[in-house]
Design an enzyme around this catalytic site. Structure first.
Site, PDB file in Angstrom:
ATOM      1  N   SER A  82       0.969  -0.923   0.250  1.00 20.65           N
ATOM      2  CA  SER A  82       0.231  -0.182   0.081  1.00 20.65           C
ATOM      3  C   SER A  82       0.785   1.297   0.041  1.00 20.65           C
ATOM      4  CB  SER A  82      -1.185  -0.242   1.423  1.00 20.65           C
ATOM      5  OG  SER A  82      -1.049  -1.668   1.446  1.00 20.65           O
ATOM      6  N   ASN A  83       0.070   2.497  -0.860  1.00 25.24           N
ATOM      7  CA  ASN A  83       0.819   3.701  -0.534  1.00 25.24           C
ATOM      8  C   ASN A  83       1.179   4.403   0.950  1.00 25.24           C
ATOM      9  OD1 ASN A  83       0.823   4.216  -3.204  1.00 25.24           O
ATOM     10  ND2 ASN A  83      -0.563   5.075  -3.117  1.00 25.24           N
ATOM     11  N   TYR A 124       0.230   1.392   6.727  1.00 28.11           N
ATOM     12  CA  TYR A 124       0.257   1.409   5.482  1.00 28.11           C
ATOM     13  C   TYR A 124      -0.722   1.686   5.296  1.00 28.11           C
ATOM     14  CZ  TYR A 124       5.341  -1.490   5.459  1.00 28.11           C
ATOM     15  OH  TYR A 124       6.661  -1.809   5.250  1.00 28.11           O
ATOM     16  N   LYS A 125      -0.881   2.283   4.079  1.00 21.62           N
ATOM     17  CA  LYS A 125      -2.006   3.036   3.756  1.00 21.62           C
ATOM     18  C   LYS A 125      -2.672   1.602   2.423  1.00 21.62           C
ATOM     19  CE  LYS A 125      -4.094   7.166   2.207  1.00 21.62           C
ATOM     20  NZ  LYS A 125      -3.897   8.582   0.980  1.00 21.62           N
ATOM     21  N   THR A 126      -4.052   1.369   2.927  1.00 20.31           N
ATOM     22  CA  THR A 126      -4.434   0.997   2.320  1.00 20.31           C
ATOM     23  C   THR A 126      -5.361   1.128   0.272  1.00 20.31           C
ATOM     24  OG1 THR A 126      -6.740   0.542   3.101  1.00 20.31           O
ATOM     25  CG2 THR A 126      -5.258  -1.289   4.052  1.00 20.31           C
TER      26      THR A 126
END
Length: 658
Positions: free
Chosen positions: A5-6, A25-27
């Site tokens: 993820s980003n 982590y950004k999903t």
């Protein structure tokens, strides 16, 4: 592979915190639309052969089975992602619902089999029935008598993505076909298709082509699809790269089947490329900064338990949990603002506010800063305890990053150097020292890119992370034994001496998914998991069995030689002796064995009786030390018998005091 993820915690707003998973982590939600060709050639069955590995399915059915397999995986591993299936070239036409048709949104010879949405158990069952029921498939998969317009197909996909997934960060169109020249004689239709593909690209939709070749015809991308499939450029790393090799139906039926080839290609590109961090500054020298993105290429997959399921009712249901913090003494509800973190120091509790905790953990903004260069040969192979991060330039923040990054990568690769760097991957992360290693481009036998050129961030271990290597200089294997083992190892090497971890799925993870699938689709529970990591014992025995037997015989001979050479210095128990008669050696061995047996037979009750009768000193030192080790009693280094007796006595006295 697992989802990545980003990740840029320093630039996130508070309203986006619900999109941050437990790993930090950004999903990113992903929307995948399968566009499968239903032309007459795609419905032609391969010749029936006697081989068990021969192709049995038509290319269209094989593509539907691939979509079915991917949908099974996504419904468990990525429950928030969307999937849809669009058939084009069909005699029937269907687009979403009647409301869309009433507005004039009709697309001839396009059949939306499954609308773009989060797949449910009903969608999977319907697709499973379609690929298994020949009559139902024959009724639906009727090819159109006139050719379908690819511009119309792409415009239909555009409308689906716009209405169903307008705000998704990752939207991809998987195009499966064997027709490399849909509009070979009509330039107007070719131009219209290129315009529609450009519209999808501007919308942020990635088109990924999965071509199918046959023994009679090899798919040629340059005829039509190179005009609508955009190559990857450094300034836009999310643009699709034409690296997918054409799936080929085996002529003899003994090679890789069409279904397996499609599954391999689609699974390798099923997970969207998600940056671990985006637009992080890369400081090469004072005043010289560029912008980079980081990716984890290989990562261990683990079960993602996103929710609890209540199984007590007629049908499984998602359980919604709630938690409330309560005071221990009054049982009143405690608000989040009343909670403060505290640490014990000097016998007292020191509390901090969230702002103070954030300042304590802040070591600066995320950055990768070069502090020097060293020869690549100075990096030992064992200095690795984290997955390396692949970095690539980004032109979004700093123009010209690609040119500087390329020059640095080529120079490091040419001189076989590495950079030493100060590395903070994200805000509030602990700074580490890392080596920046150049990576060359790798191509496969067909000239397709397997690994792009770039740089790798290799986190270096601290002194506390390095374990001491045990001393192995006591006994060394002779050269004859090493030479025979070298032959065994050579016989067991993988093809081309390359290990591909993507070919070996995690058996425990797949078993976990298989159980969930059986519960969700109301299927019978499987009896045993499929483990592709198990060694192929028959093949190993066929290749290296005789060499292993020869090595074992050589080991016995070398052991006899070593035993004769060390007979005067070592006994059977390994104790060093100065030299004595055979009878004396036999007596010592008997005594040692007796002590060992006595040590194994001591119980807590016997030790307690010895303490009560003050006879602990009657046991041997080895006896007492073994008992202390079993109880976790720490003894000082070089402890004598009196010290050990005191420790055992103190142990029982402390137990009696409580």
């Amino acid at each position: 592979m697992a989802d990545y993820s980003n990740h840029n915690r320093g630039q996130e707003d508070e309203e986006d915190e619900e999109d941050i998973d437990e790993t930090g982590y950004k999903t990113i939600k992903d929307a995948v639309l399968f566009a499968i060709d239903v032309s007459s050639t795609m419905l032609t069955k391969p010749p029936q052969l006697d081989s068990k590995k021969a192709d049995r399915d038509t290319p269209t059915i094989a593509a539907l089975k691939c979509a079915y397999s991917l949908m099974q995986q996504r419904i468990i591993s990525n429950p928030n992602d969307m999937m849809g299936i669009l058939l084009f070239g069909t005699e029937k036409s269907r687009f979403q619902d009647e409301t869309a048709s009433s507005k004039g949104l009709s697309y001839p010879h396009c059949y939306l089999l499954t609308d773009l949405d989060v797949p449910g158990a009903r969608d999977i069952k319907r697709l499973r029935d379609l690929v298994n029921d020949e009559d139902q498939a024959k009724e639906l998969l009727q090819p159109s008598k006139e050719p379908v317009s690819m511009a119309n197909v792409l415009f239909c996909a555009n409308q689906i993505f716009t209405t169903k997934a307008p705000n998704f960060s990752s939207r991809r169109l998987f195009l499966v076909t064997d027709n490399d020249a849909p509009h070979n004689d009509d330039k107007a239709l070719r131009s219209a298709a290129a315009v529609r593909a450009k519209d999808l690209y501007d919308l942020g939709v990635v088109i990924e082509l999965f071509p199918i070749s046959s023994p009679e015809h090899v798919f040629d991308r340059s005829i039509f699809y190179n005009d609508i499939i955009y190559s990857a450029i450094p300034s836009d790393p999310d643009a699709p790269a034409p690296v997918t090799k054409a799936s080929r139906a085996s002529a003899s039926g003994d090679g890789l089947t069409l279904l397996q080839s499609l599954l391999s290609n689609i699974n390798s590109r099923s997970a969207p490329r998600r940056a671990l961090f985006s637009n992080m500054p890369f400081e090469i020298g004072p005043g010289l900064k560029i912008s980079i993105k980081g990716y984890i290429i290989i990562k261990r997959q683990e079960p993602a338990r996103s929710s609890y399921v209540y199984m007590g009712g007629e049908r499984p249901q998602l359980a919604v949990g709630s938690s409330t913090l309560q005071a221990e003494d009054t049982a009143r509800s405690v608000e989040k603002v009343e909670i403060r973190k505290a640490y014990k120091f000097g016998g007292e509790t020191v509390s901090f506010t969230p702002e103070e905790i954030s300042e304590i953990k802040n070591f600066g903004d995320p950055i990768l800063r070069i502090i020097g260069f060293k020869p690549l040969s100075m990096l030992p192979i064992w200095a690795n305890h984290r997955p390396s991060t692949f970095i690539y330039p980004s032109e979004e923040d700093i123009i010209g990053s690609t040119r500087v990054f390329s020059a640095l990568q080529q120079k490091l690769l040419k001189d076989q150097k590495m950079g030493l760097a100060w590395y903070i991957p994200r805000r509030n992360a602990t700074p580490t020292l890392a080596s920046v290693i150049p990576g060359a481009e790798r191509l496969d036998d067909d000239g397709l890119q397997v690994m792009p050129p770039g740089l790798w961030i290799h986190v270096l271990p601290f002194a506390d992370d390095v374990r001491q290597i045990p001393d192995t200089s006591v006994v060394q294997a002779p050269d004859e034994l090493v030479d025979k083992m070298r032959i065994v190892i050579q016989q067991l090497q993988l093809p081309k001496a390359v290990y591909e971890p993507k070919k070996y799925p995690n058996p425990s993870l797949q078993w976990f998914y298989r159980i969930l699938q059986a519960l969700a689709l109301e299927e019978d529970l499987p009896e045993k998991p499929e483990d592709k990591t198990l060694p192929r014992y028959r093949q190993i025995d066929k290749r290296a069995g005789q060499y292993v037997i020869e090595w074992g015989s050589e080991l016995e001979e070398q052991y006899e030689v070593w035993k004769r050479a060390n007979a005067g210095r070592h006994t059977a128990t390994g104790a060093t002796k100065r030299g004595s008669a055979a009878a004396g050696e036999s007596t010592k061995r008997t005594k040692t064995t007796a002590v060992s047996k006595s040590s194994d037979s001591i119980s807590d009750e016997e030790m307690r009786k010895a303490f009560e009768t003050n006879k602990i000193n009657k046991f041997t030192v080895a006896n007492l030390k073994a008992w202390c080790q079993e109880k976790g009693i720490k003894l000082p280094a070089g402890a004598k018998k009196g010290d050990v007796v005191d420790e055992v006595t103190s142990h029982f006295e402390n137990k009696m005091a409580f």
